[in-house]
Design an enzyme around this catalytic site. Structure first.
Site, short mmCIF file in Angstrom:
data_model
loop_
_atom_site.label_atom_id
_atom_site.label_comp_id
_atom_site.label_asym_id
_atom_site.label_seq_id
_atom_site.Cartn_x
_atom_site.Cartn_y
_atom_site.Cartn_z
N ARG A 1 -16.34 18.12 0.30
CA ARG A 1 -15.86 16.82 -0.18
C ARG A 1 -16.23 15.69 0.76
NH1 ARG A 1 -9.30 17.59 0.56
NH2 ARG A 1 -9.29 17.98 2.80
N ARG B 1 -8.22 30.58 -2.58
CA ARG B 1 -6.97 30.78 -3.30
C ARG B 1 -7.32 31.06 -4.75
NH1 ARG B 1 -4.80 32.05 0.59
NH2 ARG B 1 -3.03 31.10 1.68
N HIS C 1 -6.05 41.16 -1.69
CA HIS C 1 -5.83 40.09 -0.72
C HIS C 1 -5.88 40.64 0.72
CE1 HIS C 1 -4.13 35.78 -0.58
NE2 HIS C 1 -4.73 36.05 0.57
N ILE D 1 -13.82 28.45 7.87
CA ILE D 1 -14.19 29.71 7.22
C ILE D 1 -15.55 29.60 6.55
CG2 ILE D 1 -13.55 31.34 5.38
CD1 ILE D 1 -10.60 30.70 6.08
N GLU E 1 -1.18 35.99 -8.50
CA GLU E 1 -0.91 37.19 -7.68
C GLU E 1 0.57 37.57 -7.74
OE1 GLU E 1 -2.36 37.12 -3.67
OE2 GLU E 1 -4.24 36.19 -4.25
N GLY F 1 -7.95 39.57 3.11
CA GLY F 1 -8.68 38.65 3.98
C GLY F 1 -8.37 38.74 5.46
N ILE G 1 -12.66 33.96 -1.77
CA ILE G 1 -11.74 34.38 -0.70
C ILE G 1 -10.81 33.22 -0.34
CG2 ILE G 1 -13.12 36.25 0.27
CD1 ILE G 1 -13.21 32.72 1.73
#
Length: 315
Positions: free
Chosen positions: A178, A234, A281, A157, A263, A283, A232
């Site tokens: 990371r 969590r 939400h 993404i 949520e 997405g 977008i």
């Protein structure tokens, strides 16, 4: 094999599921209750859960010999499932990567543009009947073209967002990840603090304990006063209280959010801020995308039923 589908899915997916399995389909659009979670492990061979169906360690502990053998998650994110506890109880877990990539990236760009150009605020002004007409200094926002975008998380993404920003809007891309990675386009991998100092910051990391509150008060302090933050990923990746403080103190210019820490609860403080774009939400909320997600989940279920390797097993 008995399959529980925990939420209503598109008709095409339901028809395919019923053609292959003995399906029980909940009509309720809310997450499974604690008792329903436990019953799903006791009474079904397979479960197709989704966001909010909280398969935490205590759920597995309460069903020491579950009948269920697979949780085929509908969605790429699986931080609502304790994967280690599921494995210890003898359940495999799969997800639906790939199917959600472009749709989620599109929502990131929607939030960037809506927040930078104050589109939601402008629509509210027009709908209220208070707009008095165009003038040269009305609702001046951030010009996105040519600006620097900092992407936190350069997975599928993140890469899709980077391509849209670079090739669509001529943005300079910096990113924090990371592990060292090549995103396949002109971009610089930088420390978190440098990525947070971009004009537009987009959060695209997976959810879970490792990334909870990754974007905390310290990270937000690295942002510029004119910058906007888009999430977008969590909701709990961002410390919502710290974000509200930064917005109320005008230490950053705005935020665009498709996900929230608790949520569907959205704090009143966020809802009261005109500088924040709030989406429910959305997405992956396109029919063809949700169908693709459902068919991918069914591929995992069918592979399990036939004794084949799971296409999307979570490592």
């Amino acid at each position: 094999m008995r399959l529980l589908i925990t939420r209503p899915l598109p008709d095409r997916v339901m028809q395919a599921a019923r053609a292959r399995f003995d399906v029980t389909a909940r009509e309720n659009t809310l997450p499974l209750t604690p008792e329903e979670l436990r019953a799903s492990l006791r009474d079904y061979d397979l479960v197709l859960p989704t966001l909010g169906d909280l398969y935490a360690a205590p759920v597995f502990a309460d069903v020491p010999e579950p009948r269920a053998r697979l949780l085929a998650n509908f969605g790429v994110g699986y931080n609502h499932i304790d994967v280690a506890a599921a494995r210890a109880a003898g359940l495999a877990v799969t997800n639906t990567p790939g199917a959600v990539t472009d749709a989620t990236a599109d929502i990131a760009l929607t939030l960037i543009l809506m927040t930078a150009r104050r589109a939601a605020e402008g629509e509210r002004l027009v709908r209220s009947g208070q707009w008095q007409g165009w003038h040269p200094v009305q609702m001046l926002g951030l010009h996105v073209t040519g600006k620097r975008v900092g992407i936190i998380g350069m997975g599928r993404i993140g890469r899709a967002i980077a391509r849209r920003c670079h090739f669509g809007f001529g943005m300079e891309v910096v990113f924090h990840n990371r592990s060292v990675t090549d995103p396949g386009l002109p971009a610089r991998q930088v420390p978190l603090v440098e990525a947070m100092a971009a004009d537009v910051v987009v959060i695209a990391v997976p959810g879970g304990p490792a990334t909870r509150h990754l974007i905390d008060a310290e990270a937000l302090a690295a942002m510029q006063p004119h910058a906007i933050l888009v999430n977008i990923a969590r909701g709990d990746v961002v410390d919502e209280a710290a974000l509200i403080s930064a917005l109320e103190g005008r230490r950053i210019a705005g935020a665009g959010l498709d996900v929230y820490e608790r949520e569907p609860l959205v704090p009143e403080a966020l809802r009261a801020l005109d500088t924040v774009t709030l989406l429910p939400h959305l997405g992956t909320a396109a029919l063809e995308v949700r169908e693709a997600m459902g068919m991918m989940a069914l591929d995992n279920l069918t592979a399990f039923a036939e004794g084949r390797a799971l296409p999307n097993a979570i490592a």
